[in-house]
Motif scaffolding. Structure first.
Motif, mmCIF file in Angstrom:
data_model
loop_
_atom_site.group_PDB
_atom_site.id
_atom_site.type_symbol
_atom_site.label_atom_id
_atom_site.label_comp_id
_atom_site.label_asym_id
_atom_site.label_seq_id
_atom_site.Cartn_x
_atom_site.Cartn_y
_atom_site.Cartn_z
ATOM 1 N N ARG A 137 -35.031 -9.336 -25.135
ATOM 2 C CA ARG A 137 -34.641 -9.398 -23.735
ATOM 3 C C ARG A 137 -33.133 -9.677 -23.677
ATOM 4 N NH1 ARG A 137 -39.262 -8.150 -23.707
ATOM 5 N NH2 ARG A 137 -40.980 -8.922 -22.463
ATOM 6 N N VAL A 138 -32.488 -9.079 -22.717
ATOM 7 C CA VAL A 138 -31.083 -9.379 -22.427
ATOM 8 C C VAL A 138 -31.027 -9.855 -20.984
ATOM 9 C CG1 VAL A 138 -28.749 -8.454 -22.227
ATOM 10 C CG2 VAL A 138 -30.250 -7.654 -24.072
ATOM 11 N N PHE A 139 -30.344 -10.978 -20.772
ATOM 12 C CA PHE A 139 -30.195 -11.541 -19.428
ATOM 13 C C PHE A 139 -28.714 -11.785 -19.193
ATOM 14 C CE2 PHE A 139 -29.900 -15.130 -16.470
ATOM 15 C CZ PHE A 139 -30.616 -14.605 -15.408
ATOM 16 N N ASP A 140 -28.188 -11.252 -18.106
ATOM 17 C CA ASP A 140 -26.789 -11.477 -17.788
ATOM 18 C C ASP A 140 -26.601 -11.722 -16.302
ATOM 19 O OD1 ASP A 140 -27.625 -8.795 -17.695
ATOM 20 O OD2 ASP A 140 -25.876 -8.018 -18.690
ATOM 21 N N THR A 141 -25.499 -12.416 -15.969
ATOM 22 C CA THR A 141 -25.255 -12.819 -14.589
ATOM 23 C C THR A 141 -23.868 -12.385 -14.131
ATOM 24 O OG1 THR A 141 -24.442 -15.006 -15.242
ATOM 25 C CG2 THR A 141 -26.803 -14.809 -14.750
ATOM 26 N N PHE A 142 -23.746 -12.246 -12.793
ATOM 27 C CA PHE A 142 -22.523 -11.726 -12.190
ATOM 28 C C PHE A 142 -22.268 -12.409 -10.848
ATOM 29 C CE2 PHE A 142 -25.044 -8.647 -14.436
ATOM 30 C CZ PHE A 142 -24.165 -8.162 -15.397
ATOM 31 N N ASP A 143 -20.998 -12.478 -10.453
ATOM 32 C CA ASP A 143 -20.620 -13.022 -9.146
ATOM 33 C C ASP A 143 -21.028 -12.107 -8.008
ATOM 34 O OD1 ASP A 143 -19.358 -15.473 -9.691
ATOM 35 O OD2 ASP A 143 -17.469 -14.481 -10.156
ATOM 36 N N ASP A 144 -20.892 -10.808 -8.235
ATOM 37 C CA ASP A 144 -21.127 -9.865 -7.151
ATOM 38 C C ASP A 144 -21.676 -8.548 -7.676
ATOM 39 O OD1 ASP A 144 -18.846 -8.490 -8.166
ATOM 40 O OD2 ASP A 144 -17.525 -9.605 -6.820
ATOM 41 N N GLU A 145 -22.088 -7.714 -6.747
ATOM 42 C CA GLU A 145 -22.671 -6.419 -7.094
ATOM 43 C C GLU A 145 -21.662 -5.525 -7.800
ATOM 44 O OE1 GLU A 145 -25.281 -3.353 -7.645
ATOM 45 O OE2 GLU A 145 -25.716 -5.430 -7.120
ATOM 46 N N ALA A 146 -20.394 -5.609 -7.420
ATOM 47 C CA ALA A 146 -19.366 -4.783 -8.062
ATOM 48 C C ALA A 146 -19.258 -5.092 -9.553
ATOM 49 C CB ALA A 146 -18.021 -4.982 -7.370
ATOM 50 N N ALA A 147 -19.331 -6.370 -9.910
ATOM 51 C CA ALA A 147 -19.265 -6.750 -11.325
ATOM 52 C C ALA A 147 -20.496 -6.258 -12.072
ATOM 53 C CB ALA A 147 -19.130 -8.268 -11.444
ATOM 54 N N ARG A 148 -21.656 -6.342 -11.436
ATOM 55 C CA ARG A 148 -22.880 -5.858 -12.079
ATOM 56 C C ARG A 148 -22.795 -4.349 -12.314
ATOM 57 N NH1 ARG A 148 -28.708 -7.302 -9.612
ATOM 58 N NH2 ARG A 148 -27.954 -6.036 -7.878
ATOM 59 N N GLU A 149 -22.323 -3.616 -11.321
ATOM 60 C CA GLU A 149 -22.179 -2.169 -11.461
ATOM 61 C C GLU A 149 -21.146 -1.818 -12.531
ATOM 62 O OE1 GLU A 149 -24.026 0.377 -10.272
ATOM 63 O OE2 GLU A 149 -25.304 -1.262 -9.577
ATOM 64 N N ALA A 150 -20.050 -2.576 -12.580
ATOM 65 C CA ALA A 150 -19.034 -2.344 -13.602
ATOM 66 C C ALA A 150 -19.631 -2.537 -14.997
ATOM 67 C CB ALA A 150 -17.844 -3.272 -13.389
ATOM 68 N N HIS A 151 -20.485 -3.532 -15.140
ATOM 69 C CA HIS A 151 -21.141 -3.774 -16.426
ATOM 70 C C HIS A 151 -22.080 -2.619 -16.776
ATOM 71 C CE1 HIS A 151 -23.304 -5.723 -19.663
ATOM 72 N NE2 HIS A 151 -24.434 -5.531 -19.000
ATOM 73 N N LEU A 152 -22.911 -2.219 -15.839
ATOM 74 C CA LEU A 152 -23.863 -1.133 -16.099
ATOM 75 C C LEU A 152 -23.161 0.171 -16.451
ATOM 76 C CD1 LEU A 152 -26.444 -1.828 -13.268
ATOM 77 C CD2 LEU A 152 -26.873 -1.957 -15.731
ATOM 78 N N ASN A 153 -22.024 0.421 -15.829
ATOM 79 C CA ASN A 153 -21.286 1.658 -16.062
ATOM 80 C C ASN A 153 -20.196 1.529 -17.119
ATOM 81 O OD1 ASN A 153 -22.638 3.329 -14.087
ATOM 82 N ND2 ASN A 153 -21.716 1.960 -12.570
ATOM 83 N N GLY A 154 -20.060 0.325 -17.677
ATOM 84 C CA GLY A 154 -19.035 0.076 -18.682
ATOM 85 C C GLY A 154 -19.480 0.486 -20.070
ATOM 86 N N GLU A 155 -18.659 0.143 -21.043
ATOM 87 C CA GLU A 155 -18.892 0.554 -22.419
ATOM 88 C C GLU A 155 -20.227 0.040 -22.966
ATOM 89 O OE1 GLU A 155 -16.417 0.708 -26.636
ATOM 90 O OE2 GLU A 155 -15.577 -0.392 -24.938
ATOM 91 N N ALA A 156 -20.560 -1.212 -22.716
ATOM 92 C CA ALA A 156 -21.822 -1.774 -23.220
ATOM 93 C C ALA A 156 -23.028 -1.068 -22.601
ATOM 94 C CB ALA A 156 -21.881 -3.279 -22.948
ATOM 95 N N GLY A 157 -22.994 -0.863 -21.306
ATOM 96 C CA GLY A 157 -24.101 -0.187 -20.630
ATOM 97 C C GLY A 157 -24.280 1.238 -21.119
ATOM 98 N N GLN A 158 -23.182 1.921 -21.334
ATOM 99 C CA GLN A 158 -23.256 3.298 -21.805
ATOM 100 C C GLN A 158 -23.778 3.382 -23.236
ATOM 101 O OE1 GLN A 158 -22.934 5.911 -19.698
ATOM 102 N NE2 GLN A 158 -22.849 4.192 -18.284
ATOM 103 N N GLU A 159 -23.386 2.423 -24.075
ATOM 104 C CA GLU A 159 -23.893 2.402 -25.454
ATOM 105 C C GLU A 159 -25.397 2.161 -25.487
ATOM 106 O OE1 GLU A 159 -21.897 0.049 -28.351
ATOM 107 O OE2 GLU A 159 -20.135 1.330 -28.314
ATOM 108 N N LEU A 160 -25.887 1.331 -24.586
ATOM 109 C CA LEU A 160 -27.330 1.101 -24.518
ATOM 110 C C LEU A 160 -28.055 2.409 -24.208
ATOM 111 C CD1 LEU A 160 -29.796 -0.777 -24.545
ATOM 112 C CD2 LEU A 160 -29.373 -1.187 -22.117
ATOM 113 N N VAL A 161 -27.545 3.146 -23.264
ATOM 114 C CA VAL A 161 -28.149 4.434 -22.913
ATOM 115 C C VAL A 161 -28.101 5.384 -24.107
ATOM 116 C CG1 VAL A 161 -27.898 6.477 -21.434
ATOM 117 C CG2 VAL A 161 -27.674 4.182 -20.446
#
Length: 99
Positions: free
Chosen positions: A53-77
Motif C-alpha cells: 500500500r502507498v499512502f500520501d497526503t497533500f494540502d490541496d487538490e492541485a498538489a495531488r494532481e501534480a503528484h499523479l501527473n508527475g514523474e512518480a505517478g507516470q512511472e507507476l503507470v
C-alpha cells in the motif's frame, strides 16, 4: 494541514516482490522532490505476501494532481504491467481528522 490523500493498493506478481520494493524506494526519491506532497509512505501488508500500500497526503487538490501527473505517478503507470498482477487500485481520499 493535509486535506487530501491517496491510497494505492498494489499486488506484486509472484517472484517480483524485491523488484517492487526497489521500485518503491526509487519512487520515494522522486516524491521527496515534490513540494506539494506532505507525506508519502510505502508499506508491505504483514501476512499477505506481495501486497503493498502507498499512502500520501497533500494540502490541496492541485498538489495531488501534480503528484499523479508527475514523474512518480507516470512511472507507476509505466511499470504496472511488468510488476503487478492486477492494475493498482487508486483511492482519492479527503482527510477528515489527523494528528
Amino acid at each position: 494541514m493535509a486535506k487530501f490523500a491517496l491510497l494505492v493498493e498494489l499486488k506484486a506478481k509472484p517472484g517480483k516482490e524485491s523488484e517492487v520494493e526497489a521500485f518503491l524506494e526509487k519512487e520515494a526519491t522522486l516524491v521527496r522532490k515534490e513540494p506539494g506532497t506532505l507525506s508519502w509512505h510505502a508499506t508491505k501488508v504483514e501476512g499477505e505476501p506481495g501486497v503493498y500500500r502507498v499512502f500520501d497526503t497533500f494540502d490541496d487538490e492541485a498538489a495531488r494532481e501534480a503528484h499523479l501527473n508527475g514523474e512518480a505517478g507516470q512511472e507507476l503507470v509505466e511499470k504496472a504491467e511488468e510488476l503487478f498482477s492486477v492494475a493498482p487500485n487508486v483511492y482519492r481520499l479527503q482527510v477528515v481528522a489527523q494528528k
